[in-house]
Motif scaffolding. Structure first.
Motif, PDB file in Angstrom:
ATOM      1  N   LEU A   1       0.834  -1.201   0.000  1.00 34.38           N
ATOM      2  CA  LEU A   1       0.000   0.000   0.000  1.00 34.38           C
ATOM      3  C   LEU A   1       0.872   1.256   0.000  1.00 34.38           C
ATOM      4  CD1 LEU A   1      -2.764  -0.919   2.622  1.00 34.38           C
ATOM      5  CD2 LEU A   1      -2.867  -1.085   0.132  1.00 34.38           C
ATOM      6  N   PRO A   2       0.417   2.328  -0.660  1.00 41.12           N
ATOM      7  CA  PRO A   2       1.160   3.592  -0.633  1.00 41.12           C
ATOM      8  C   PRO A   2       1.325   4.091   0.796  1.00 41.12           C
ATOM      9  CG  PRO A   2      -0.605   3.656  -2.269  1.00 41.12           C
ATOM     10  CD  PRO A   2      -0.810   2.396  -1.477  1.00 41.12           C
ATOM     11  N   GLY A   3       2.335   4.927   1.007  1.00 44.71           N
ATOM     12  CA  GLY A   3       2.684   5.371   2.346  1.00 44.71           C
ATOM     13  C   GLY A   3       1.541   5.930   3.167  1.00 44.71           C
ATOM     14  N   VAL A   4       0.733   6.823   2.585  1.00 47.00           N
ATOM     15  CA  VAL A   4      -0.331   7.457   3.361  1.00 47.00           C
ATOM     16  C   VAL A   4      -1.435   6.464   3.713  1.00 47.00           C
ATOM     17  CG1 VAL A   4       0.071   9.797   2.517  1.00 47.00           C
ATOM     18  CG2 VAL A   4      -1.436   8.259   1.225  1.00 47.00           C
ATOM     19  N   LEU A   5      -1.588   5.397   2.932  1.00 45.90           N
ATOM     20  CA  LEU A   5      -2.552   4.350   3.252  1.00 45.90           C
ATOM     21  C   LEU A   5      -1.952   3.305   4.187  1.00 45.90           C
ATOM     22  CD1 LEU A   5      -4.335   3.598  -0.149  1.00 45.90           C
ATOM     23  CD2 LEU A   5      -5.429   4.409   1.936  1.00 45.90           C
ATOM     24  N   GLY A   6      -0.711   2.954   3.913  1.00 41.31           N
ATOM     25  CA  GLY A   6      -0.077   1.898   4.681  1.00 41.31           C
ATOM     26  C   GLY A   6       0.424   2.332   6.042  1.00 41.31           C
ATOM     27  N   ARG A   7       0.779   3.600   6.190  1.00 43.62           N
ATOM     28  CA  ARG A   7       1.376   4.056   7.446  1.00 43.62           C
ATOM     29  C   ARG A   7       0.462   3.868   8.655  1.00 43.62           C
ATOM     30  NH1 ARG A   7       5.789   3.767  10.101  1.00 43.62           N
ATOM     31  NH2 ARG A   7       5.897   5.292  11.784  1.00 43.62           N
ATOM     32  N   PRO A   8      -0.843   4.189   8.572  1.00 43.67           N
ATOM     33  CA  PRO A   8      -1.704   3.946   9.743  1.00 43.67           C
ATOM     34  C   PRO A   8      -1.746   2.482  10.149  1.00 43.67           C
ATOM     35  CG  PRO A   8      -2.784   5.446   8.219  1.00 43.67           C
ATOM     36  CD  PRO A   8      -1.570   4.913   7.512  1.00 43.67           C
ATOM     37  N   LEU A   9      -1.777   1.564   9.177  1.00 45.72           N
ATOM     38  CA  LEU A   9      -1.764   0.140   9.504  1.00 45.72           C
ATOM     39  C   LEU A   9      -0.424  -0.262  10.105  1.00 45.72           C
ATOM     40  CD1 LEU A   9      -3.553  -1.439   6.392  1.00 45.72           C
ATOM     41  CD2 LEU A   9      -4.520  -0.907   8.640  1.00 45.72           C
ATOM     42  N   ALA A  10       0.660   0.301   9.569  1.00 47.90           N
ATOM     43  CA  ALA A  10       1.985   0.005  10.113  1.00 47.90           C
ATOM     44  C   ALA A  10       2.087   0.473  11.558  1.00 47.90           C
ATOM     45  CB  ALA A  10       3.059   0.680   9.259  1.00 47.90           C
ATOM     46  N   ARG A  11       1.524   1.647  11.835  1.00 46.86           N
ATOM     47  CA  ARG A  11       1.583   2.184  13.193  1.00 46.86           C
ATOM     48  C   ARG A  11       0.845   1.253  14.164  1.00 46.86           C
ATOM     49  NH1 ARG A  11       0.162   6.925  11.712  1.00 46.86           N
ATOM     50  NH2 ARG A  11       2.237   7.789  11.367  1.00 46.86           N
ATOM     51  N   ARG A  12      -0.285   0.722  13.728  1.00 49.05           N
ATOM     52  CA  ARG A  12      -1.033  -0.216  14.576  1.00 49.05           C
ATOM     53  C   ARG A  12      -0.237  -1.491  14.832  1.00 49.05           C
ATOM     54  NH1 ARG A  12      -7.396  -0.223  12.600  1.00 49.05           N
ATOM     55  NH2 ARG A  12      -7.902   1.878  13.334  1.00 49.05           N
ATOM     56  N   GLN A  13       0.359  -2.046  13.767  1.00 47.27           N
ATOM     57  CA  GLN A  13       1.120  -3.285  13.947  1.00 47.27           C
ATOM     58  C   GLN A  13       2.347  -3.055  14.811  1.00 47.27           C
ATOM     59  OE1 GLN A  13       0.073  -6.368  12.922  1.00 47.27           O
ATOM     60  NE2 GLN A  13       1.762  -7.083  14.207  1.00 47.27           N
ATOM     61  N   HIS A  14       2.977  -1.895  14.668  1.00 45.32           N
ATOM     62  CA  HIS A  14       4.120  -1.577  15.513  1.00 45.32           C
ATOM     63  C   HIS A  14       3.695  -1.516  16.978  1.00 45.32           C
ATOM     64  CE1 HIS A  14       6.284   0.505  11.899  1.00 45.32           C
ATOM     65  NE2 HIS A  14       6.276  -0.808  11.819  1.00 45.32           N
ATOM     66  N   ALA A  15       2.481  -1.020  17.233  1.00 48.51           N
ATOM     67  CA  ALA A  15       1.968  -0.968  18.602  1.00 48.51           C
ATOM     68  C   ALA A  15       1.763  -2.379  19.150  1.00 48.51           C
ATOM     69  CB  ALA A  15       0.662  -0.183  18.639  1.00 48.51           C
ATOM     70  N   VAL A  16       1.155  -3.238  18.348  1.00 43.25           N
ATOM     71  CA  VAL A  16       0.961  -4.631  18.781  1.00 43.25           C
ATOM     72  C   VAL A  16       2.307  -5.292  19.041  1.00 43.25           C
ATOM     73  CG1 VAL A  16       0.128  -6.905  18.084  1.00 43.25           C
ATOM     74  CG2 VAL A  16      -1.251  -4.877  17.585  1.00 43.25           C
ATOM     75  N   ASN A  17       3.267  -5.077  18.157  1.00 41.16           N
ATOM     76  CA  ASN A  17       4.588  -5.684  18.336  1.00 41.16           C
ATOM     77  C   ASN A  17       5.264  -5.190  19.607  1.00 41.16           C
ATOM     78  OD1 ASN A  17       4.372  -7.191  15.990  1.00 41.16           O
ATOM     79  ND2 ASN A  17       5.507  -5.747  14.731  1.00 41.16           N
ATOM     80  N   ALA A  18       5.089  -3.908  19.918  1.00 40.92           N
ATOM     81  CA  ALA A  18       5.689  -3.360  21.137  1.00 40.92           C
ATOM     82  C   ALA A  18       5.099  -4.030  22.373  1.00 40.92           C
ATOM     83  CB  ALA A  18       5.479  -1.852  21.195  1.00 40.92           C
TER      84      ALA A  18
END
Length: 281
Positions: A125-142
């Motif tokens: 996904l393009p950055g502006v679409l993918g970034r919110p999902l990435a932020r969520r997954q990074h939170a779960v990983n943390a």
């Protein structure tokens, strides 16, 4: 001779999607189970994972059956599906994961956990679409990282690295490992368990028995089953994802995107501090 019991909990990754065998799925957990004990030592493996499962599903449906099974070793790998729902709440995800880990640890089972790549990256996904999902997954990983430390879990960091961008590791859907990827996860978990001092059998083979998906197969999946998968997710997530994307664009234009990252970090810290127990931060 005591039977060593291994229970696998989670979603489609642990169910084995992407590694088809005899009309069903095998996957990394089944591959690992075959090498969990020296020759002639009995191992009983049960896979409770289910495609589409979120943390709430694992608590409600998989946990009771797994506790009744009484495992010596249990894998809890879940959370990606939570990030794909409009109901995503890192506080609730953290509380459920803490409950799962605590229930097994209190019974003396050894835990296995993993942090995973974000689905936006895997789908390209393009950055502006993918970034919110990435932020969520990074939170779960943390959260997973911290709970793994608290409960002494054998943890596999699989959120990034060469395997994420290696197309030979992935199935046609771009979201689940293919046979090679599942074997890689099994091999890496086997090595981590050996490092933890377990007496194990032979490590799973790393080379696949079947050829990986062709480019045409990947395109066919995206045009058929993939379209349906995205449509089902979009019904639930798309309106919120559009709002998150608009927010992302506004912050990027103002040069304040760091604020979104800091907000996620604060939410993770808040979620962890709300967990019970003497080690809650």
């Amino acid at each position: 001779m005591k039977t060593f019991r291994f229970a696998a909990l989670g979603d489609s990754l642990t169910e084995g999607v992407g590694d088809p065998v005899d009309g069903g799925w095998r996957g990394w957990a089944a591959l690992l189970a075959a090498g969990l004990a020296p020759a002639e030592s009995p191992v009983e493996f049960r896979n409770f994972a289910a495609s589409g499962a979120q943390t709430g599903d694992v608590v409600a449906r998989q946990l009771p059956a797994a506790l009744e099974f009484g495992p010596d070793l249990v894998s809890v790998v879940v959370g990606v599906n939570d990030t794909l729902r409009c109901t995503f709440d890192i506080h609730e995800v953290a509380a459920r994961l803490d409950l799962l880990c605590g229930e097994f640890a209190s019974r003396g089972a050894l835990l296995m956990t993993a942090c995973l790549p974000d689905p936006g990256t895997m789908l390209g996904l393009p950055g502006v679409l993918g970034r919110p999902l990435a932020r969520r997954q990074h939170a779960v990983n943390a959260v997973v990282h911290e709970l793994s430390r608290r409960y002494g879990a054998v943890h596999l960091h699989a959120a990034d690295g060469e395997w994420v961008s290696d197309r030979t590791m992935w199935s046609a859907d771009r979201l689940h490992p293919g046979e090679r990827g599942h074997r890689m996860l099994a091999v890496r978990f086997h090595a981590r368990l050996a490092d933890a001092g377990l007496e194990l059998g032979e490590a799973p083979a790393s080379e696949p028995e079947q050829s990986g998906p062709t480019r045409s197969a990947s395109l066919l999946w995206l045009a058929t089953a993939g379209t349906g998968w995205l449509a089902r997710r979009c019904t639930d997530l798309l309106p919120q994802l559009m709002r998150l994307t608009a927010q992302e664009i506004r912050h990027r234009a103002r040069g304040t995107s760091l604020g979104l990252d800091l907000g996620t970090a604060h939410a993770v810290a808040s979620a962890l501090s709300a967990l019970p127990g003497p080690e809650a931060v």
